[in-house]
Design a protein around this motif. Structure first.
Motif, PDB file in Angstrom:
ATOM      1  N   ALA A 164       0.832  -1.209   0.000  1.00 19.40           N
ATOM      2  CA  ALA A 164       0.000   0.000   0.000  1.00 19.40           C
ATOM      3  C   ALA A 164       0.864   1.256   0.000  1.00 19.40           C
ATOM      4  O   ALA A 164       1.843   1.356   0.743  1.00 19.40           O
ATOM      5  CB  ALA A 164      -0.924   0.007   1.220  1.00 19.40           C
ATOM      6  N   HIS A 165       0.474   2.203  -0.847  1.00 19.92           N
ATOM      7  CA  HIS A 165       1.049   3.551  -0.866  1.00 19.92           C
ATOM      8  C   HIS A 165      -0.123   4.528  -0.890  1.00 19.92           C
ATOM      9  O   HIS A 165      -0.944   4.479  -1.808  1.00 19.92           O
ATOM     10  CB  HIS A 165       1.924   3.775  -2.091  1.00 19.92           C
ATOM     11  CG  HIS A 165       3.201   2.995  -2.084  1.00 19.92           C
ATOM     12  ND1 HIS A 165       3.301   1.722  -2.617  1.00 19.92           N
ATOM     13  CD2 HIS A 165       4.429   3.313  -1.592  1.00 19.92           C
ATOM     14  CE1 HIS A 165       4.533   1.292  -2.467  1.00 19.92           C
ATOM     15  NE2 HIS A 165       5.244   2.207  -1.851  1.00 19.92           N
ATOM     16  N   ARG A 166      -0.193   5.399   0.090  1.00 18.78           N
ATOM     17  CA  ARG A 166      -1.306   6.328   0.153  1.00 18.78           C
ATOM     18  C   ARG A 166      -1.052   7.604  -0.629  1.00 18.78           C
ATOM     19  O   ARG A 166      -1.961   8.406  -0.833  1.00 18.78           O
ATOM     20  CB  ARG A 166      -1.629   6.645   1.620  1.00 18.78           C
ATOM     21  CG  ARG A 166      -2.392   5.514   2.269  1.00 18.78           C
ATOM     22  CD  ARG A 166      -2.641   5.698   3.740  1.00 18.78           C
ATOM     23  NE  ARG A 166      -3.680   4.809   4.200  1.00 18.78           N
ATOM     24  CZ  ARG A 166      -3.580   3.490   4.273  1.00 18.78           C
ATOM     25  NH1 ARG A 166      -2.476   2.913   3.895  1.00 18.78           N
ATOM     26  NH2 ARG A 166      -4.586   2.746   4.690  1.00 18.78           N
ATOM     27  N   HIS A 167       0.163   7.824  -1.049  1.00 16.84           N
ATOM     28  CA  HIS A 167       0.507   9.012  -1.829  1.00 16.84           C
ATOM     29  C   HIS A 167       1.422   8.607  -2.975  1.00 16.84           C
ATOM     30  O   HIS A 167       1.835   7.446  -3.084  1.00 16.84           O
ATOM     31  CB  HIS A 167       1.179  10.052  -0.932  1.00 16.84           C
ATOM     32  CG  HIS A 167       0.372  10.434   0.275  1.00 16.84           C
ATOM     33  ND1 HIS A 167      -0.765  11.220   0.207  1.00 16.84           N
ATOM     34  CD2 HIS A 167       0.508  10.096   1.588  1.00 16.84           C
ATOM     35  CE1 HIS A 167      -1.277  11.364   1.414  1.00 16.84           C
ATOM     36  NE2 HIS A 167      -0.521  10.693   2.271  1.00 16.84           N
ATOM     37  N   ASP A 168       1.742   9.562  -3.846  1.00 15.91           N
ATOM     38  CA  ASP A 168       2.651   9.275  -4.957  1.00 15.91           C
ATOM     39  C   ASP A 168       3.932   8.641  -4.431  1.00 15.91           C
ATOM     40  O   ASP A 168       4.425   9.005  -3.356  1.00 15.91           O
ATOM     41  CB  ASP A 168       3.001  10.567  -5.702  1.00 15.91           C
ATOM     42  CG  ASP A 168       1.794  11.171  -6.412  1.00 15.91           C
ATOM     43  OD1 ASP A 168       0.708  10.571  -6.372  1.00 15.91           O
ATOM     44  OD2 ASP A 168       1.949  12.262  -6.993  1.00 15.91           O
ATOM     45  N   PHE A 169       4.485   7.719  -5.212  1.00 13.25           N
ATOM     46  CA  PHE A 169       5.689   7.024  -4.754  1.00 13.25           C
ATOM     47  C   PHE A 169       6.568   6.640  -5.936  1.00 13.25           C
ATOM     48  O   PHE A 169       6.145   6.659  -7.099  1.00 13.25           O
ATOM     49  CB  PHE A 169       5.319   5.763  -3.956  1.00 13.25           C
ATOM     50  CG  PHE A 169       4.700   4.672  -4.794  1.00 13.25           C
ATOM     51  CD1 PHE A 169       5.476   3.665  -5.352  1.00 13.25           C
ATOM     52  CD2 PHE A 169       3.327   4.658  -5.042  1.00 13.25           C
ATOM     53  CE1 PHE A 169       4.914   2.662  -6.128  1.00 13.25           C
ATOM     54  CE2 PHE A 169       2.758   3.667  -5.820  1.00 13.25           C
ATOM     55  CZ  PHE A 169       3.544   2.662  -6.360  1.00 13.25           C
ATOM     56  N   LYS A 170       7.792   6.278  -5.597  1.00 12.84           N
ATOM     57  CA  LYS A 170       8.748   5.761  -6.576  1.00 12.84           C
ATOM     58  C   LYS A 170       9.596   4.713  -5.878  1.00 12.84           C
ATOM     59  O   LYS A 170       9.984   4.894  -4.716  1.00 12.84           O
ATOM     60  CB  LYS A 170       9.631   6.886  -7.122  1.00 12.84           C
ATOM     61  CG  LYS A 170      10.619   6.434  -8.196  1.00 12.84           C
ATOM     62  CD  LYS A 170      11.523   7.583  -8.636  1.00 12.84           C
ATOM     63  CE  LYS A 170      10.745   8.646  -9.373  1.00 12.84           C
ATOM     64  NZ  LYS A 170      11.660   9.691  -9.918  1.00 12.84           N
ATOM     65  N   LEU A 171       9.861   3.607  -6.572  1.00 14.71           N
ATOM     66  CA  LEU A 171      10.691   2.556  -5.979  1.00 14.71           C
ATOM     67  C   LEU A 171      11.380   1.732  -7.063  1.00 14.71           C
ATOM     68  O   LEU A 171      10.934   1.702  -8.214  1.00 14.71           O
ATOM     69  CB  LEU A 171       9.857   1.646  -5.069  1.00 14.71           C
ATOM     70  CG  LEU A 171       8.631   0.918  -5.645  1.00 14.71           C
ATOM     71  CD1 LEU A 171       9.023  -0.358  -6.421  1.00 14.71           C
ATOM     72  CD2 LEU A 171       7.657   0.545  -4.529  1.00 14.71           C
ATOM     73  N   PHE A 172      12.479   1.092  -6.671  1.00 18.02           N
ATOM     74  CA  PHE A 172      13.101   0.060  -7.488  1.00 18.02           C
ATOM     75  C   PHE A 172      12.558  -1.278  -7.014  1.00 18.02           C
ATOM     76  O   PHE A 172      12.541  -1.549  -5.809  1.00 18.02           O
ATOM     77  CB  PHE A 172      14.626   0.056  -7.335  1.00 18.02           C
ATOM     78  CG  PHE A 172      15.343   1.172  -8.046  1.00 18.02           C
ATOM     79  CD1 PHE A 172      15.135   1.405  -9.398  1.00 18.02           C
ATOM     80  CD2 PHE A 172      16.236   1.979  -7.362  1.00 18.02           C
ATOM     81  CE1 PHE A 172      15.800   2.429 -10.059  1.00 18.02           C
ATOM     82  CE2 PHE A 172      16.902   3.004  -8.005  1.00 18.02           C
ATOM     83  CZ  PHE A 172      16.684   3.231  -9.369  1.00 18.02           C
ATOM     84  N   CYS A 173      12.148  -2.123  -7.951  1.00 17.79           N
ATOM     85  CA  CYS A 173      11.705  -3.468  -7.613  1.00 17.79           C
ATOM     86  C   CYS A 173      12.716  -4.473  -8.157  1.00 17.79           C
ATOM     87  O   CYS A 173      12.964  -4.517  -9.370  1.00 17.79           O
ATOM     88  CB  CYS A 173      10.322  -3.753  -8.193  1.00 17.79           C
ATOM     89  SG  CYS A 173       9.758  -5.453  -7.901  1.00 17.79           S
ATOM     90  N   PHE A 174      13.289  -5.270  -7.247  1.00 14.36           N
ATOM     91  CA  PHE A 174      14.181  -6.356  -7.635  1.00 14.36           C
ATOM     92  C   PHE A 174      13.363  -7.651  -7.551  1.00 14.36           C
ATOM     93  O   PHE A 174      12.971  -8.060  -6.457  1.00 14.36           O
ATOM     94  CB  PHE A 174      15.394  -6.429  -6.709  1.00 14.36           C
ATOM     95  CG  PHE A 174      16.188  -5.154  -6.640  1.00 14.36           C
ATOM     96  CD1 PHE A 174      17.058  -4.817  -7.661  1.00 14.36           C
ATOM     97  CD2 PHE A 174      16.051  -4.288  -5.559  1.00 14.36           C
ATOM     98  CE1 PHE A 174      17.793  -3.641  -7.602  1.00 14.36           C
ATOM     99  CE2 PHE A 174      16.784  -3.112  -5.494  1.00 14.36           C
ATOM    100  CZ  PHE A 174      17.660  -2.778  -6.531  1.00 14.36           C
ATOM    101  N   ALA A 175      13.082  -8.280  -8.709  1.00 12.71           N
ATOM    102  CA  ALA A 175      12.344  -9.539  -8.738  1.00 12.71           C
ATOM    103  C   ALA A 175      13.362 -10.675  -8.684  1.00 12.71           C
ATOM    104  O   ALA A 175      14.049 -10.959  -9.666  1.00 12.71           O
ATOM    105  CB  ALA A 175      11.497  -9.629  -9.997  1.00 12.71           C
TER     106      ALA A 175
END
Length: 311
Positions: A115-126
């Motif tokens: 869950a993110h309640r506001h704008d976000f940015k992330l790196f996802c390592f699968a």
């Protein structure tokens, strides 16, 4: 590979986002947390043995459902490095709060919610599950922002991700970077040392506590002691953090509870609920205390406010 989506119609607030998520990751169910227009982008690169993605989006929740897992052969873990915004990952009853610089892990072979309640940015390592130790999958504790060593690890992982996503590297460079990232994540628990929460950067910890209040204000036991236990620090330190806001912990909690009650009293679908029921559901234990706080904030008693709203 890149995906970008915006809402197509009012009845499709996410546009193609669910399909974009499935193409980039695994099948996930997006859910709204705000009425604001949605926009999201994903940029992904193969860095065998894993994939690295940069995700930027408006606030929302994604769920990995049992029905998704039943029809899937994926055997991956998502290790998300938070860049902007606050994230909350919940799986097997364990909750991870991610401030910028922190990691959070989600096993795609079991249901989870991010869950993110506001704008976000992330790196996802699968990362394939076989590359990660079982101890890491059980109850991950990956608050990298808490220590100098953790922050250094966070910067290293971010640099590897940026290198792979830059588009100018050779295939063998991506593979080398991916192997290093997988090793660093697998050994993260050994790299990180448990430290008191007092050593977390103050703005980050305060933001985490305020977000916790926003999500758990209906808990009657929520207060300085509960926050101290949740974030592993002293009550005195909690009070010192909140002094910077100009309001106490209880004032923040009560403000949130009064807002919940105000909305409930305006909601025609809640007309059959008594004022006491609404107050107790919001976390208040003393109806007289609630009445005083409500009148102080709204200028009317709850009963007067509901009567005025009905006309």
């Amino acid at each position: 590979m890149e995906w970008s989506t915006r809402p197509a119609r009012p009845d499709q607030p996410f546009g193609s986002w669910a399909d974009d998520l499935a193409a980039a990751f695994v099948r996930l169910e997006p859910c709204r947390t705000t009425e604001e227009p949605f926009a999201g982008t994903i940029c992904k690169v193969d860095a065998a043995p894993l994939q690295i993605s940069l995700v930027s989006a408006s606030g929302h929740t994604v769920q990995r459902l049992a029905s998704h897992i039943a029809s899937s052969t994926d055997d991956l873990c998502f290790v998300n490095l938070q860049l902007e915004g606050l994230g909350q990952t919940t799986q097997r009853g364990h909750e991870q709060i991610s401030a910028p610089g922190d990691l959070a892990l989600a096993d795609t072979t079991q249901p989870f919610e991010i869950a993110h309640r506001h704008d976000f940015k992330l790196f996802c390592f699968a990362v394939p599950r076989r590359l990660l130790p079982d101890a890491l999958l059980d109850r991950p504790r990956l608050g990298l922002s808490a220590t100098a060593t953790g922050r250094a690890l966070s910067r290293t992982l971010s640099s590897y991700a940026e290198l792979c996503l830059s588009g100018h590297q050779l295939a063998n460079t991506s593979a080398m970077a991916g192997a290093h990232v997988a090793e660093l994540i697998a050994h993260a628990p050994r790299i990180l040392a448990e430290v008191p929460a007092e050593r977390v950067h103050t703005p980050v910890l305060l933001s985490m506590m305020l977000d916790h209040i926003a999500r758990r204000s209906s808990d009657p036991g929520l207060g300085a002691a509960a926050l101290a236990a949740k974030f592993r620090c002293s009550e005195r330190y909690v009070h010192r953090l909140f002094a910077a806001t100009g309001r106490s912990v209880s004032e923040h909690v009560n403000e949130r509870r009064i807002a919940l009650c105000t909305r409930a009293l305006l909601d025609r679908n809640a007309a059959d609920k008594t004022i006491a029921e609404i107050a107790f559901a919001a976390g208040f234990r003393d109806i007289s205390h609630f009445n005083r706080l409500f009148k102080r904030g709204n200028g009317l008693t709850p009963r007067e406010f509901r009567r005025a709203a009905a006309h």
